[in-house]
Design a protein around this motif. Structure first.
Motif, mmCIF file in Angstrom:
data_model
loop_
_atom_site.group_PDB
_atom_site.id
_atom_site.type_symbol
_atom_site.label_atom_id
_atom_site.label_comp_id
_atom_site.label_asym_id
_atom_site.label_seq_id
_atom_site.Cartn_x
_atom_site.Cartn_y
_atom_site.Cartn_z
ATOM 1 N N ASP A 1 -6.337 3.790 -5.981
ATOM 2 C CA ASP A 1 -4.957 3.315 -5.959
ATOM 3 C C ASP A 1 -4.442 3.348 -7.384
ATOM 4 O O ASP A 1 -4.776 2.496 -8.191
ATOM 5 C CB ASP A 1 -4.915 1.895 -5.383
ATOM 6 C CG ASP A 1 -3.517 1.324 -5.305
ATOM 7 O OD1 ASP A 1 -2.544 2.094 -5.366
ATOM 8 O OD2 ASP A 1 -3.405 0.096 -5.180
ATOM 9 N N GLU B 1 5.677 1.878 -7.095
ATOM 10 C CA GLU B 1 4.655 1.003 -6.536
ATOM 11 C C GLU B 1 3.307 1.693 -6.400
ATOM 12 O O GLU B 1 2.433 1.212 -5.711
ATOM 13 C CB GLU B 1 5.129 0.469 -5.191
ATOM 14 C CG GLU B 1 6.319 -0.444 -5.334
ATOM 15 C CD GLU B 1 6.669 -1.108 -4.024
ATOM 16 O OE1 GLU B 1 5.767 -1.707 -3.405
ATOM 17 O OE2 GLU B 1 7.826 -1.016 -3.624
ATOM 18 N N HIS C 1 -0.745 -1.893 1.869
ATOM 19 C CA HIS C 1 0.313 -1.632 0.887
ATOM 20 C C HIS C 1 0.993 -0.281 1.133
ATOM 21 O O HIS C 1 2.194 -0.139 0.946
ATOM 22 C CB HIS C 1 -0.274 -1.677 -0.524
ATOM 23 C CG HIS C 1 0.709 -1.414 -1.610
ATOM 24 N ND1 HIS C 1 1.735 -2.282 -1.924
ATOM 25 C CD2 HIS C 1 0.839 -0.362 -2.453
ATOM 26 C CE1 HIS C 1 2.445 -1.780 -2.918
ATOM 27 N NE2 HIS C 1 1.922 -0.614 -3.259
ATOM 28 N N TYR C 2 0.228 0.715 1.567
ATOM 29 C CA TYR C 2 0.767 2.055 1.801
ATOM 30 C C TYR C 2 1.054 2.343 3.280
ATOM 31 O O TYR C 2 1.377 3.475 3.630
ATOM 32 C CB TYR C 2 -0.187 3.115 1.245
ATOM 33 C CG TYR C 2 -0.239 3.093 -0.258
ATOM 34 C CD1 TYR C 2 0.732 3.728 -1.027
ATOM 35 C CD2 TYR C 2 -1.234 2.396 -0.917
ATOM 36 C CE1 TYR C 2 0.694 3.689 -2.412
ATOM 37 C CE2 TYR C 2 -1.281 2.354 -2.303
ATOM 38 C CZ TYR C 2 -0.319 2.995 -3.040
ATOM 39 O OH TYR C 2 -0.345 2.945 -4.415
ATOM 40 N N HIS D 1 4.890 5.425 -2.584
ATOM 41 C CA HIS D 1 6.122 4.689 -2.286
ATOM 42 C C HIS D 1 7.292 5.469 -2.876
ATOM 43 O O HIS D 1 7.188 6.009 -3.967
ATOM 44 C CB HIS D 1 6.079 3.292 -2.891
ATOM 45 C CG HIS D 1 5.318 2.319 -2.066
ATOM 46 N ND1 HIS D 1 5.910 1.564 -1.089
ATOM 47 C CD2 HIS D 1 3.997 2.003 -2.062
ATOM 48 C CE1 HIS D 1 4.996 0.803 -0.517
ATOM 49 N NE2 HIS D 1 3.828 1.054 -1.086
ATOM 50 N N THR E 1 -6.464 -4.139 1.768
ATOM 51 C CA THR E 1 -5.240 -4.469 1.033
ATOM 52 C C THR E 1 -4.485 -3.207 0.632
ATOM 53 O O THR E 1 -3.264 -3.122 0.777
ATOM 54 C CB THR E 1 -5.577 -5.299 -0.225
ATOM 55 O OG1 THR E 1 -6.212 -6.503 0.190
ATOM 56 C CG2 THR E 1 -4.337 -5.611 -1.034
#
Length: 122
Positions: free
Chosen positions: A30, A38, A14-15, A121, A10
């Motif tokens: 994270d 983010e 996301h990255y 992000h 996950t």
């Protein structure tokens, strides 16, 4: 063994980061930002030269140069065991896919590359 917040799959999604198949000793954190971004991914793994080449191409950070990447800030990483880059390290910075930028620092030891990644992000 994997350490971190949430599942590795996950977090990598996301990255927009893909680990090379040969990656070993994978560790990540994270960190979610309190100011509305983010988050920031701190990722460490070991990989062969071929796996490193593939990873850098996929991440689109450009070629490695001597020293740490410009603007490298691993203070958060040192809280959970990261080494600090010195003059023997190589680094790169650049865009990853989409809205993510990444900085990579690499140290060679015992026939493998120890890879440290900070992805954010923007």
């Amino acid at each position: 063994m994997v350490y971190g917040d949430g599942s590795l799959a996950t977090v990598l999604t996301h990255y927009d980061v893909s680990l090379p198949d040969q990656a070993t000793d994978v560790r990540f954190h994270d960190k979610e930002s309190l100011i509305g971004s983010e988050g920031t991914l701190f990722l460490h793994f070991k990989v062969s030269d071929a796996g490193l080449t593939s990873f850098l191409q996929t991440l689109n950070v450009g070629p490695l140069a001597p020293g740490a990447p410009a603007g490298w800030d691993d203070r958060e990483g040192r809280r959970f065991g990261w080494s600090s880059p010195d003059s023997s390290w190589r680094g790169a910075r650049g865009p990853a896919e989409g809205t993510v930028t990444a900085a990579v620092a690499v140290a060679r030891a015992d026939g493998a590359n120890s890879v440290y990644v900070i992805a954010e992000h923007v």
